[in-house]
Motif scaffolding. Structure first.
Motif, PDB file in Angstrom:
ATOM      1  N   UNK A   1       0.844  -1.197   0.000  1.00  0.00           N
ATOM      2  CA  UNK A   1       0.000   0.000   0.000  1.00  0.00           C
ATOM      3  C   UNK A   1       0.884   1.254   0.000  1.00  0.00           C
ATOM      4  N   UNK A   2       1.916   1.243   0.823  1.00  0.00           N
ATOM      5  CA  UNK A   2       2.822   2.386   0.861  1.00  0.00           C
ATOM      6  C   UNK A   2       3.446   2.640  -0.509  1.00  0.00           C
ATOM      7  N   UNK A   3       3.907   1.589  -1.156  1.00  0.00           N
ATOM      8  CA  UNK A   3       4.586   1.720  -2.451  1.00  0.00           C
ATOM      9  C   UNK A   3       3.611   2.140  -3.562  1.00  0.00           C
ATOM     10  N   UNK A   4       2.466   1.459  -3.652  1.00  0.00           N
ATOM     11  CA  UNK A   4       1.552   1.671  -4.773  1.00  0.00           C
ATOM     12  C   UNK A   4       0.616   2.858  -4.581  1.00  0.00           C
ATOM     13  N   UNK A   5       0.427   3.294  -3.330  1.00  0.00           N
ATOM     14  CA  UNK A   5      -0.483   4.401  -3.054  1.00  0.00           C
ATOM     15  C   UNK A   5       0.304   5.669  -2.703  1.00  0.00           C
ATOM     16  N   UNK A   6       0.975   5.651  -1.570  1.00  0.00           N
ATOM     17  CA  UNK A   6       1.643   6.862  -1.091  1.00  0.00           C
ATOM     18  C   UNK A   6       2.832   7.255  -1.964  1.00  0.00           C
ATOM     19  N   UNK A   7       3.736   6.331  -2.180  1.00  0.00           N
ATOM     20  CA  UNK A   7       4.942   6.673  -2.941  1.00  0.00           C
ATOM     21  C   UNK A   7       4.634   6.962  -4.404  1.00  0.00           C
ATOM     22  N   UNK A   8       3.644   6.278  -4.972  1.00  0.00           N
ATOM     23  CA  UNK A   8       3.253   6.566  -6.357  1.00  0.00           C
ATOM     24  C   UNK A   8       2.725   7.992  -6.480  1.00  0.00           C
ATOM     25  N   UNK A   9       1.949   8.435  -5.496  1.00  0.00           N
ATOM     26  CA  UNK A   9       1.432   9.809  -5.513  1.00  0.00           C
ATOM     27  C   UNK A   9       2.576  10.811  -5.352  1.00  0.00           C
TER      28      UNK A   9
END
Length: 193
Positions: free
Chosen positions: A32-40
């Motif tokens: 979730x951190x990689x695909x949601x937060x870091x992607x944003x």
């Protein structure tokens, strides 16, 4: 010219908050951190907040700059969160809000148009609750939607979609299931040429 991306997480039945207005963070994992937060954060060059979400995030992230024992200090992208310029949409805040932020002018459409012209090298990400999200939707200012749908039913709370917004056509650009049972949906606004 930058796009405005509305980045929101909701329950499966479409609520921002649990009954009574209780904040409900999404289930979390490294994915979730990689695909949601870091992607944003990879695309974001400016953040647009509603007052409540701005104050909440400022209280969480800004201690990373001065308190190595704070929860935020242990998050690798805290310096990026603290360093990005921010605009706060608020009827009650005045003066300098701190946290690399400024207060938006009274005309939200003009404010977003200015940001879209001035932000370069990435996009504007809007993080807010129902008030900001629905104001942006009602004015048809959103170019892209990033929705994180959590595997929970709240039954009631603050709804994401409210009456008073224009009808729009969207194009699905990504649908990604996550290891915690949530799903990321990304949609692009179809605009007439």
């Amino acid at each position: 010219m930058a796009d405005l991306v509305l980045s929101i997480f909701t329950s499966l039945d479409g609520y921002f908050t649990k009954p009574g207005g209780a904040f409900a963070p999404p289930p979390w994992s490294d994915e979730v951190e990689r695909e949601w937060s870091l992607a944003a954060l990879k695309r974001a060059r400016h953040l647009l907040y509603g007052r409540v979400n701005f104050l909440f995030n400022k209280g969480f992230w800004s201690p990373a700059e001065t308190d190595p024992s704070s929860m935020a200090a242990g998050i690798s992208y805290a310096p990026l969160m603290n360093g990005l310029p921010k605009t706060v949409v608020s009827r009650t805040l005045t003066g300098d809000p701190g946290w690399n932020g400024r207060i938006a002018g009274p005309d939200l459409a003009a404010e977003v148009a200015r940001l879209k012209r001035e932000v370069t090298g990435g996009d504007i990400f809007a993080f807010g609750g129902g008030g900001l999200a629905n104001s942006l939707l009602a004015l048809d200012l959103v170019d892209e939607f990033w929705l994180l749908i959590t595997p929970e039913l709240y039954g009631s709370g603050d709804p994401f979609f409210r009456a008073g917004r224009p009808e729009v056509r969207m194009t699905l650009t990504e649908c990604r299931p996550l290891d915690v049972g949530s799903v990321i949906l990304r949609y692009r606004r179809q605009r007439r040429a």
